[in-house]
Scaffold this motif. Structure first.
Motif: not given
Length: 202
Positions: A55-65, A4-14
């Motif tokens: 590695e995926q956390l860094m991509r999520r940070v880029r999305e958030r910024l 679930n992409p939404a769950r994945r992003n929620a985990l990365l945000d956590a």
């Protein structure tokens, strides 16, 4: 396994919050489960190991910024100039303050890379990509300066942002807004009446 992409992003945000609050040593798959409020083992279903998570956390940070495209387009309607650069840099500071956890997470990753050499190539690729994208954006937008001056602006803003996020009282007497304006003025000095850059004044 379908994810679930939404769950994945929620985990990365956590994971970003854990890294910002507890440092790299506190970042475990179980800690992410707990911060996200999900059953134990959920994070391991989405990320094969801690390295994959980072590695995926860094991509999520880029999305958030990344700035909102519509808001950025509105800002760029102004004539390219030093004043527009100042506006963009003030917006950058505001964005970093709103996304404080994301920046602290990146600082933690920088520190971890000094202790874990295997992380250094991934982090180097991430920051090199971001730097190249920032330089390309600046030049393609027709803003003043060349690659070298944009690099100096990047380094100056990075130092300012680190202090603003970690030891804000150091900068408070000087005024962050005033420092941003001064930095832009010094990196992109005004032209004299012959059209040449006046360097080293101010």
């Amino acid at each position: 396994m379908r994810q679930n992409p939404a769950r994945r992003n929620a985990l990365l945000d956590a994971a970003i919050e854990v890294l910002a609050d507890e440092g790299s040593r506190g970042l475990t798959l179980r800690a992410v489960d707990q911060r996200a409020g999900v059953p134990t083992g959920t994070t391991s279903n989405y990320f094969s190991n801690r390295a994959d998570l980072l590695e995926q956390l860094m991509r999520r940070v880029r999305e958030r910024l990344t700035p909102d495209p519509a808001a950025l387009a509105e800002t760029l309607r102004a004539t390219p100039s030093r004043d527009l650069v100042k506006t963009l840099m003030h917006q950058l500071v505001d964005r970093t303050r709103r996304e404080r956890s994301s920046h602290l997470a990146l600082l933690e990753l920088r520190l971890e890379a000094t202790r874990r050499p295997e992380l250094d190539p991934t982090l180097t690729r991430f920051f090199t990509s971001d730097l190249d994208a920032n330089v390309a954006f600046h030049l393609e937008a027709g803003l003043p300066g060349d690659r070298g001056s944009v690099l100096l602006l990047y380094l100056g803003m990075l130092g300012l942002i680190v202090d603003d996020l970690t030891v804000p009282e150091v900068l408070r007497p000087h005024g962050v807004d005033a420092l941003v304006d001064s930095l832009v003025d010094r990196v992109f000095p005004p032209a004299d009446h012959h059209g040449e850059e006046v360097v080293g004044q101010g």
